[in-house]
Design a protein around this motif. Structure first.
Motif, short mmCIF file in Angstrom:
data_model
loop_
_atom_site.label_atom_id
_atom_site.label_comp_id
_atom_site.label_asym_id
_atom_site.label_seq_id
_atom_site.Cartn_x
_atom_site.Cartn_y
_atom_site.Cartn_z
N LYS A 1 -4.95 -5.37 -4.92
CA LYS A 1 -6.09 -5.89 -5.40
C LYS A 1 -6.63 -4.70 -6.57
O LYS A 1 -7.09 -5.38 -7.57
CB LYS A 1 -7.46 -5.63 -4.43
N ILE B 1 -14.56 -6.00 -1.75
CA ILE B 1 -13.48 -5.23 -1.13
C ILE B 1 -13.43 -4.08 -0.84
O ILE B 1 -13.28 -3.24 0.07
CB ILE B 1 -11.99 -5.90 -1.61
N ARG B 2 -13.84 -3.26 -2.28
CA ARG B 2 -13.80 -1.80 -2.39
C ARG B 2 -15.13 -1.18 -1.54
O ARG B 2 -15.06 -0.28 -0.65
CB ARG B 2 -14.18 -1.52 -3.96
N ASN C 1 0.92 -1.33 0.14
CA ASN C 1 -0.14 0.09 0.14
C ASN C 1 0.77 1.24 -0.02
O ASN C 1 2.15 1.38 0.35
CB ASN C 1 -0.83 0.04 1.17
N HIS D 1 -5.01 -0.91 -0.74
CA HIS D 1 -5.22 -1.90 -1.24
C HIS D 1 -4.71 -1.94 -2.84
O HIS D 1 -5.46 -2.47 -3.90
CB HIS D 1 -6.92 -2.40 -1.42
N TYR E 1 -13.44 -8.18 -6.15
CA TYR E 1 -12.89 -6.79 -5.74
C TYR E 1 -13.85 -5.70 -5.45
O TYR E 1 -13.69 -4.87 -4.62
CB TYR E 1 -12.27 -6.43 -7.21
N TYR F 1 -14.12 -1.31 2.32
CA TYR F 1 -13.15 -0.34 2.60
C TYR F 1 -13.81 0.95 2.84
O TYR F 1 -13.73 1.98 3.81
CB TYR F 1 -11.70 -0.22 2.00
#
Length: 332
Positions: free
Chosen positions: A143, A206-207, A134, A140, A203, A210
């Motif tokens: 990713k 995960i987005r 990062n 991320h 993906y 966050y």
């Protein structure tokens, strides 16, 4: 690419603006052409030219000399813009004969072949991208970049198209991407298969986790300030990874660039058609549409001959030759 806001100040200013407006009305962005004409406009001001009669062949050649280009492609583009603008002036009856008519492009003596990633090369790139740490402005990263590279290699998208993707552009029910206002100001739908669908769904989850939300206009690939990842940043990250791939670059082949992934998609598609015994010429228009080209001839530029392609083409010819008599060939 953002719209430019260049200022034209020479006596040619109005004609240049009308020329650009006309071309853009045809769906062309013409940003690089605008930069080239801005250089011409500045040179006209520098030489204090205020009369169209002074814009002759000698003047244009002096302008080209003042803008040295080490690469034939760059020089030829500048010459091409000057040609098109002068032709426009003739059509608009501002001049009777184009002063650029006798100016020739620079012949490229050593055109290099683009590097083509095979599945093994790409898997290594993907592994490296999944190890990216990062950064303060980009969390991320592993990713984000692995998903970006998958879309570039797996769907043949332009990096500018990927960087502009928003939530509203991704349909994980129909497995379709909406690519908006592309290079030629066109929208197109890009279907994707189940493997890419799974990666996209993972993906997006995960987005969402966050950022705590994901609105329709939010970028698919954001920085920490929720602004879209720029194409330049994506390209820089790719180039930082290339040395770690330890690739063998054949003689006459260019160093890998981000656009190589798009080339690789086109060549890989052609190779699959050969293996499936599909006539590529009958399908070229479909590949052209998928890539967002306005003409199949533009797609042909991407179809670099690789060793695998040559092997498949030879096998097809051998089969044809075996099943065809000399008489049949001549009768055709």
């Amino acid at each position: 690419m953002k719209k430019l806001h260049l200022s034209f100040t020479s006596f040619l200013a109005d004609e240049i603006k009308y020329f650009l407006k006309h071309k853009r009305s045809l769906g062309k962005k013409f940003n690089t052409e605008e930069r080239a004409l801005h250089l011409l406009d500045q040179y006209v001001m520098k030489k204090r030219i205020i009369c169209i009669k002074k814009i002759d062949q000698n003047f244009l050649e002096e302008f080209l000399i003042s803008r040295p280009r080490s690469r034939p492609r760059s020089y030829n583009h500048l010459v091409s813009v000057i040609h098109r603008f002068c032709d426009w002036l003739v059509r608009e009856e501002k001049i009777s004969v184009s002063p650029a008519s006798l100016i020739r492009s620079r012949r490229a003596t050593s055109q290099r072949i683009p590097f083509i990633f095979n599945s093994s090369n790409f898997k290594t790139l993907l592994t490296l991208s999944e190890q990216l740490p990062n950064k303060p402005l980009t969390l991320h990263r592993s990713k984000i970049y692995s998903m970006i590279f998958i879309l570039l290699y797996g769907l043949g998208l332009r990096v500018s198209e990927v960087s502009r993707l928003c939530k509203k552009d991704v349909d994980t029910v129909k497995n379709v991407l909406m690519i908006r206002q592309t290079k030629f100001s066109k929208d197109r739908l890009i279907p994707f298969g189940p493997k890419i669908a799974i990666r996209l769904q993972e993906y997006i989850k995960i987005r969402k986790d966050y950022y705590g939300g994901f609105d329709l206009n939010d970028p698919l690939f954001p920085r920490t300030n929720n602004m879209p990842m720029s194409a330049v940043t994506i390209s820089q990250t790719f180039h930082n990874l290339v040395p770690k791939l330890q690739l063998t670059i054949p003689n006459g082949v260019s160093e890998p660039c981000l656009h190589s992934l798009r080339h690789s998609f086109a060549v890989g598609t052609l190779l699959r058609w050969y293996k499936l015994k599909i006539n590529p010429m009958q399908k070229l228009i479909h590949l052209s549409t998928f890539l967002g080209h306005v003409d199949p001839s533009s797609t042909a530029v991407y179809l670099t001959i690789t060793e695998d392609l040559l092997k498949e083409a030879n096998l097809r010819f051998e089969k044809f030759a075996t099943n065809t008599t000399i008489t049949e060939v001549y009768n055709d």
